[in-house]
Design a protein around this motif. Structure first.
Motif, PDB file in Angstrom:
ATOM      1  N   THR A   1       4.523 -11.596  -6.445  1.00 17.61           N
ATOM      2  CA  THR A   1       3.714 -13.219  -5.767  1.00 17.61           C
ATOM      3  C   THR A   1       2.477 -13.037  -6.894  1.00 17.61           C
ATOM      4  OG1 THR A   1       2.289 -11.689  -4.766  1.00 17.61           O
ATOM      5  CG2 THR A   1       3.888 -12.509  -3.881  1.00 17.61           C
ATOM      6  N   GLY A   2       2.123 -12.206  -8.246  1.00 15.27           N
ATOM      7  CA  GLY A   2       1.344 -12.725  -8.995  1.00 15.27           C
ATOM      8  C   GLY A   2      -0.056 -11.671  -9.060  1.00 15.27           C
ATOM      9  N   PHE A   3       0.116 -10.957  -7.671  1.00 13.55           N
ATOM     10  CA  PHE A   3      -0.663  -9.558  -7.787  1.00 13.55           C
ATOM     11  C   PHE A   3      -0.936  -8.449  -9.302  1.00 13.55           C
ATOM     12  CE2 PHE A   3      -1.371 -11.278  -3.700  1.00 13.55           C
ATOM     13  CZ  PHE A   3      -2.365 -10.678  -3.044  1.00 13.55           C
ATOM     14  N   ARG A   4      -2.052  -8.577  -9.601  1.00 11.27           N
ATOM     15  CA  ARG A   4      -2.157  -7.724 -10.630  1.00 11.27           C
ATOM     16  C   ARG A   4      -2.833  -6.144  -9.754  1.00 11.27           C
ATOM     17  NH1 ARG A   4      -4.795 -10.769 -14.856  1.00 11.27           N
ATOM     18  NH2 ARG A   4      -4.238  -8.105 -15.930  1.00 11.27           N
ATOM     19  N   PHE A   5      -3.352  -4.582 -11.070  1.00 12.68           N
ATOM     20  CA  PHE A   5      -3.882  -4.190 -10.137  1.00 12.68           C
ATOM     21  C   PHE A   5      -3.538  -3.593  -9.107  1.00 12.68           C
ATOM     22  CE2 PHE A   5      -6.335  -4.712 -14.081  1.00 12.68           C
ATOM     23  CZ  PHE A   5      -6.368  -3.868 -14.868  1.00 12.68           C
ATOM     24  N   CYS A   6      -1.942  -3.450  -9.147  1.00 16.87           N
ATOM     25  CA  CYS A   6      -1.991  -2.568  -7.135  1.00 16.87           C
ATOM     26  C   CYS A   6      -0.447  -2.337  -7.413  1.00 16.87           C
ATOM     27  CB  CYS A   6      -1.798  -4.565  -6.640  1.00 16.87           C
ATOM     28  SG  CYS A   6       0.235  -5.395  -7.378  1.00 16.87           S
ATOM     29  N   GLY A   7      -0.385  -1.364  -8.225  1.00 16.85           N
ATOM     30  CA  GLY A   7       0.922  -0.697  -8.119  1.00 16.85           C
ATOM     31  C   GLY A   7       0.972   0.143  -6.797  1.00 16.85           C
ATOM     32  N   PRO A   8       2.298   1.521  -6.970  1.00 11.56           N
ATOM     33  CA  PRO A   8       2.077   2.191  -5.761  1.00 11.56           C
ATOM     34  C   PRO A   8       1.560   3.102  -5.179  1.00 11.56           C
ATOM     35  CG  PRO A   8       4.199   2.101  -7.496  1.00 11.56           C
ATOM     36  CD  PRO A   8       3.073   1.757  -7.855  1.00 11.56           C
ATOM     37  N   THR A   9       0.411   4.041  -6.182  1.00 14.29           N
ATOM     38  CA  THR A   9      -0.634   4.629  -6.176  1.00 14.29           C
ATOM     39  C   THR A   9      -1.681   3.589  -5.233  1.00 14.29           C
ATOM     40  OG1 THR A   9       0.170   6.293  -7.417  1.00 14.29           O
ATOM     41  CG2 THR A   9      -2.131   6.605  -6.584  1.00 14.29           C
ATOM     42  N   ILE A  10      -2.308   3.155  -6.110  1.00 10.57           N
ATOM     43  CA  ILE A  10      -3.385   1.845  -5.605  1.00 10.57           C
ATOM     44  C   ILE A  10      -3.035   1.423  -3.991  1.00 10.57           C
ATOM     45  CG2 ILE A  10      -4.337  -0.366  -5.640  1.00 10.57           C
ATOM     46  CD1 ILE A  10      -4.479   0.279  -8.664  1.00 10.57           C
ATOM     47  N   VAL A  11      -1.725   1.120  -3.934  1.00 12.93           N
ATOM     48  CA  VAL A  11      -0.795  -0.030  -2.619  1.00 12.93           C
ATOM     49  C   VAL A  11      -1.375   1.392  -1.643  1.00 12.93           C
ATOM     50  CG1 VAL A  11       0.534  -0.678  -1.587  1.00 12.93           C
ATOM     51  CG2 VAL A  11       0.413  -1.707  -3.729  1.00 12.93           C
ATOM     52  N   TYR A  12      -0.664   2.614  -1.855  1.00 12.67           N
ATOM     53  CA  TYR A  12      -0.456   3.248  -0.904  1.00 12.67           C
ATOM     54  C   TYR A  12      -1.963   4.008  -0.664  1.00 12.67           C
ATOM     55  CZ  TYR A  12       0.959   7.118   2.143  1.00 12.67           C
ATOM     56  OH  TYR A  12       1.320   7.524   3.389  1.00 12.67           O
ATOM     57  N   ALA A  13      -3.020   4.284  -1.446  1.00 11.47           N
ATOM     58  CA  ALA A  13      -4.550   4.451  -0.806  1.00 11.47           C
ATOM     59  C   ALA A  13      -4.424   2.946   0.846  1.00 11.47           C
ATOM     60  CB  ALA A  13      -5.565   4.542  -2.336  1.00 11.47           C
ATOM     61  N   TRP A  14      -4.581   1.975  -0.367  1.00 17.32           N
ATOM     62  CA  TRP A  14      -4.721   0.437   0.384  1.00 17.32           C
ATOM     63  C   TRP A  14      -4.142   0.651   2.014  1.00 17.32           C
ATOM     64  CZ3 TRP A  14      -1.600  -3.890   0.725  1.00 17.32           C
ATOM     65  CH2 TRP A  14      -2.260  -5.004   0.499  1.00 17.32           C
ATOM     66  N   MET A  15      -3.068   1.280   1.960  1.00 17.07           N
ATOM     67  CA  MET A  15      -2.465   1.330   3.447  1.00 17.07           C
ATOM     68  C   MET A  15      -3.072   2.169   4.328  1.00 17.07           C
ATOM     69  SD  MET A  15       1.753   0.982   2.087  1.00 17.07           S
ATOM     70  CE  MET A  15       2.234   1.161   3.545  1.00 17.07           C
ATOM     71  N   GLU A  16      -3.381   3.034   3.638  1.00 14.81           N
ATOM     72  CA  GLU A  16      -4.407   4.309   4.565  1.00 14.81           C
ATOM     73  C   GLU A  16      -5.289   4.162   4.926  1.00 14.81           C
ATOM     74  OE1 GLU A  16      -3.310   8.422   2.571  1.00 14.81           O
ATOM     75  OE2 GLU A  16      -4.513   7.225   0.579  1.00 14.81           O
ATOM     76  N   ALA A  17      -6.661   3.329   3.876  1.00 15.76           N
ATOM     77  CA  ALA A  17      -7.554   3.162   4.391  1.00 15.76           C
ATOM     78  C   ALA A  17      -7.127   1.416   5.397  1.00 15.76           C
ATOM     79  CB  ALA A  17      -8.327   2.048   2.877  1.00 15.76           C
ATOM     80  N   CYS A  18      -6.322   0.762   4.771  1.00 14.89           N
ATOM     81  CA  CYS A  18      -6.130  -0.142   6.508  1.00 14.89           C
ATOM     82  C   CYS A  18      -5.787  -0.413   7.495  1.00 14.89           C
ATOM     83  CB  CYS A  18      -5.799  -1.210   5.420  1.00 14.89           C
ATOM     84  SG  CYS A  18      -6.877  -2.082   4.097  1.00 14.89           S
ATOM     85  N   GLY A  19      -5.014   1.364   7.781  1.00 18.74           N
ATOM     86  CA  GLY A  19      -4.753   1.973   8.903  1.00 18.74           C
ATOM     87  C   GLY A  19      -3.189   1.027   8.923  1.00 18.74           C
ATOM     88  N   LEU A  20      -2.849   0.765   7.402  1.00 15.22           N
ATOM     89  CA  LEU A  20      -1.121   0.716   7.584  1.00 15.22           C
ATOM     90  C   LEU A  20       0.057   1.875   8.215  1.00 15.22           C
ATOM     91  CD1 LEU A  20      -2.079  -1.998   6.273  1.00 15.22           C
ATOM     92  CD2 LEU A  20       0.335  -2.570   5.937  1.00 15.22           C
ATOM     93  N   VAL A  21      -0.526   3.193   7.761  1.00 16.72           N
ATOM     94  CA  VAL A  21      -0.304   4.011   8.087  1.00 16.72           C
ATOM     95  C   VAL A  21      -1.847   5.140   7.965  1.00 16.72           C
ATOM     96  CG1 VAL A  21       1.783   4.074   5.941  1.00 16.72           C
ATOM     97  CG2 VAL A  21      -0.854   5.438   5.236  1.00 16.72           C
ATOM     98  N   ASN A  22      -1.642   6.116   9.123  1.00 15.23           N
ATOM     99  CA  ASN A  22      -2.365   6.680   9.661  1.00 15.23           C
ATOM    100  C   ASN A  22      -2.051   8.320   9.048  1.00 15.23           C
ATOM    101  OD1 ASN A  22      -4.151   8.653  10.821  1.00 15.23           O
ATOM    102  ND2 ASN A  22      -3.115   7.849  12.711  1.00 15.23           N
ATOM    103  N   ASP A  23      -2.681   8.389   7.735  1.00 22.55           N
ATOM    104  CA  ASP A  23      -2.800   9.489   7.025  1.00 22.55           C
ATOM    105  C   ASP A  23      -3.988  10.130   7.457  1.00 22.55           C
ATOM    106  OD1 ASP A  23      -0.637   9.407   6.221  1.00 22.55           O
ATOM    107  OD2 ASP A  23      -0.958   9.158   4.197  1.00 22.55           O
ATOM    108  N   HIS A  24      -5.121  10.402   8.786  1.00 27.47           N
ATOM    109  CA  HIS A  24      -6.285  11.516   8.920  1.00 27.47           C
ATOM    110  C   HIS A  24      -5.900  12.897   9.762  1.00 27.47           C
ATOM    111  CE1 HIS A  24      -9.464   9.044   9.376  1.00 27.47           C
ATOM    112  NE2 HIS A  24      -8.539   8.056  10.210  1.00 27.47           N
ATOM    113  N   LEU A  25      -5.598  13.526   9.129  1.00 29.03           N
ATOM    114  CA  LEU A  25      -5.285  15.139   8.858  1.00 29.03           C
ATOM    115  C   LEU A  25      -4.698  15.011  10.689  1.00 29.03           C
ATOM    116  CD1 LEU A  25      -6.169  17.386   6.394  1.00 29.03           C
ATOM    117  CD2 LEU A  25      -4.292  16.314   6.487  1.00 29.03           C
TER     118      LEU A  25
END
Length: 198
Positions: free
Chosen positions: A158-182
């Motif tokens: 869609t035109g986004f940059r600086f959104c590689g898989p590692t950045i995106v996973y950290a973002w998913m964690e931060a935004c609660g798309l995944v719950n990665d609290h231990l």
């Protein structure tokens, strides 16, 4: 004063820095449904590339001031004068590629927003509900997943940059798309309850 058990149970990545602990305890992992807020966090995670998150967290208010409150509709209209201003701003991370990407990402956000909403685009990837992981140690938490690789590729299309898989996973964690609290962390169950209540 928190009891010792609660302090020991908290996810260890935030250490003891008060700002980092507050971020962990009140924000990280909470499901974010607002498209503009999701975009802001993705941009900040992009600026984090090559740096530590605490560096970005300490500069977050400076970033918000410099980037017009992370209003993508404003940023989408920026060009070289604004890039030059940002490159001289000592309160942010001065990286031309990331600044230019932010402007392009604002335009990409606008396109997705017009096509049904950025938030819907993102949350559709997890079928509208956070993934509830149950990790017992930080060592078990992945840096990226097949889902973050797919979402990264979708964003880039869609035109986004600086959104590689590692950045995106950290973002998913931060935004609660995944719950990665231990599972030992008091926030794991609290965040899971937020997901159930919407």
């Amino acid at each position: 004063m928190e009891d010792k058990e609660k302090i020991l149970g908290r996810c260890d990545w935030c250490g003891t820095d008060p700002q980092y602990v507050a971020y962990h305890d009140t924000e990280w992992g909470v499901p974010e449904r607002d498209g503009r807020a999701l975009w802001e966090k993705l941009i900040l995670d992009g600026f984090q590339a090559g740096l530590s998150w605490i560096t970005i967290l300490r500069k977050r208010e400076n970033f918000r001031a410099a980037f017009a409150g992370f209003d993508p509709d404003i940023i989408a209209g920026w060009g070289e004068p604004e890039i030059a201003r940002l490159l001289s701003d000592k309160g942010i991370v001065r990286h031309r590629g990331k600044i230019e990407a932010t402007i392009g990402n604002a335009r990409a956000w606008q396109r997705l927003e017009a096509e049904g909403g950025f938030a819907a685009f993102v949350w559709d990837r997890v079928e509208g509900a956070p993934i509830q992981n149950r990790f017992a140690s930080t060592a078990e938490v992945p840096a990226e997943t097949p889902l973050s690789r797919r979402l990264s590729a979708d964003l880039k299309r869609t035109g986004f940059r600086f959104c590689g898989p590692t950045i995106v996973y950290a973002w998913m964690e931060a935004c609660g798309l995944v719950n990665d609290h231990l599972v030992t962390c008091p926030r794991h169950d609290a965040v899971a309850a937020m997901a159930r209540t919407g």
